[in-house]
Scaffold this active site. Sequence first.
Site, mmCIF file in Angstrom:
data_model
loop_
_atom_site.group_PDB
_atom_site.id
_atom_site.type_symbol
_atom_site.label_atom_id
_atom_site.label_comp_id
_atom_site.label_asym_id
_atom_site.label_seq_id
_atom_site.Cartn_x
_atom_site.Cartn_y
_atom_site.Cartn_z
ATOM 1 N N SER A 122 0.827 -1.215 0.000
ATOM 2 C CA SER A 122 0.000 0.000 0.000
ATOM 3 C C SER A 122 0.856 1.258 0.000
ATOM 4 C CB SER A 122 -0.901 0.015 1.236
ATOM 5 O OG SER A 122 -1.552 -1.220 1.381
HETATM 6 N N1 SAH Z 1 -0.924 -4.938 4.025
HETATM 7 C C1 SAH Z 1 -0.103 -5.243 2.861
HETATM 8 C C2 SAH Z 1 -0.758 -4.884 1.553
HETATM 9 C C3 SAH Z 1 -1.908 -5.752 1.275
HETATM 10 S S1 SAH Z 1 -2.409 -5.981 -0.388
HETATM 11 C C4 SAH Z 1 1.273 -4.638 2.973
HETATM 12 O O1 SAH Z 1 1.563 -3.962 3.966
HETATM 13 O O2 SAH Z 1 2.093 -4.870 2.067
HETATM 14 C C5 SAH Z 1 -3.801 -7.004 -0.028
HETATM 15 C C6 SAH Z 1 -3.458 -8.418 0.356
HETATM 16 O O3 SAH Z 1 -4.682 -9.049 0.738
HETATM 17 C C7 SAH Z 1 -2.896 -9.252 -0.788
HETATM 18 O O4 SAH Z 1 -1.641 -9.744 -0.449
HETATM 19 C C8 SAH Z 1 -3.937 -10.371 -0.968
HETATM 20 O O5 SAH Z 1 -3.344 -11.627 -1.272
HETATM 21 C C9 SAH Z 1 -4.597 -10.389 0.388
HETATM 22 N N2 SAH Z 1 -5.936 -10.972 0.413
HETATM 23 C C10 SAH Z 1 -6.979 -10.789 -0.445
HETATM 24 N N3 SAH Z 1 -8.040 -11.509 -0.049
HETATM 25 C C11 SAH Z 1 -7.677 -12.174 1.073
HETATM 26 C C12 SAH Z 1 -8.337 -13.088 1.955
HETATM 27 N N4 SAH Z 1 -9.603 -13.482 1.765
HETATM 28 N N5 SAH Z 1 -7.656 -13.565 3.004
HETATM 29 C C13 SAH Z 1 -6.371 -13.194 3.236
HETATM 30 N N6 SAH Z 1 -5.692 -12.338 2.453
HETATM 31 C C14 SAH Z 1 -6.329 -11.825 1.385
#
Ligand code: SAH
Length: 213
Positions: free
Chosen positions: A61
């Site tokens: 992000s």
């Molecule tokens: N917080 C992260 C950025 C997240 S991007 C950072 O600091 O880098 C969003 C993430 O959510 C992705 O890696 C994706 O794989 C995950 N995601 C999406 N749906 C999900 C679910 N149902 N359960 C767990 N993770 C999920």
Amino acid sequence: MSFDAEAKMQLLFALRSKGVTDKTVLSVMERIDRGDFIQGYFTERAYEDMPLPIACGQTISQPSVVGLMTQALQVTPRDKVLEVGTGSGYQAAILSQLARRVYTVDRHARLVRAAREVFDSMGLTNITAFTADGSHGLPDQAPFDRILVTAAAEDPPGPLLAQLKIGGIMVVPVGQSDTVQSLIRVTRHADGFEYDELRPVRFVPLVEGLGKE
Ligand code: SAH
């Protein structure tokens, strides 16, 4: 001043100008090096206030959004926190400096493995990362004082609401599409949930089930 030091100062300036004013959050973001969570070609852009691509087609992000979400979560040193969407691990590392214990889950095992390596190399021992579908929360570790969802859901997922302690806070991007989403803060009171709409945001979607890698 080195290029990195200059770029890091610029980033802190950008955070403040975009409304990240909480001194504790700013000092943690000064300490946790975003460059450690980005591999390859994009490392040289680690200190720009921009989302960047990571493995599995996901994104780390934008730092100012990480700061605003962390600030909105009002983490205290005794808190047990759940993060849904480990991604690179950057957000979890920031939370680990503010909370007692952080659980973070991602549906991609590959991202969880890479994040664990960074946590280990930084000596962040109060983070546990799991490969799981975070839309179900983590029933074995529940309830949580704070829950941060870093992928967008159509509505705040019911299991996550159920795993929030009374007095607890959840921050979650909510929206019907990939383009229009709103960051919501949910506070659980003894007699129900209070919802505050914070700002427009844009996140990758919360997807059900586990990823292929
Ligand atoms: N917080 C992260 C950025 C997240 S991007 C950072 O600091 O880098 C969003 C993430 O959510 C992705 O890696 C994706 O794989 C995950 N995601 C999406 N749906 C999900 C679910 N149902 N359960 C767990 N993770 C999920």
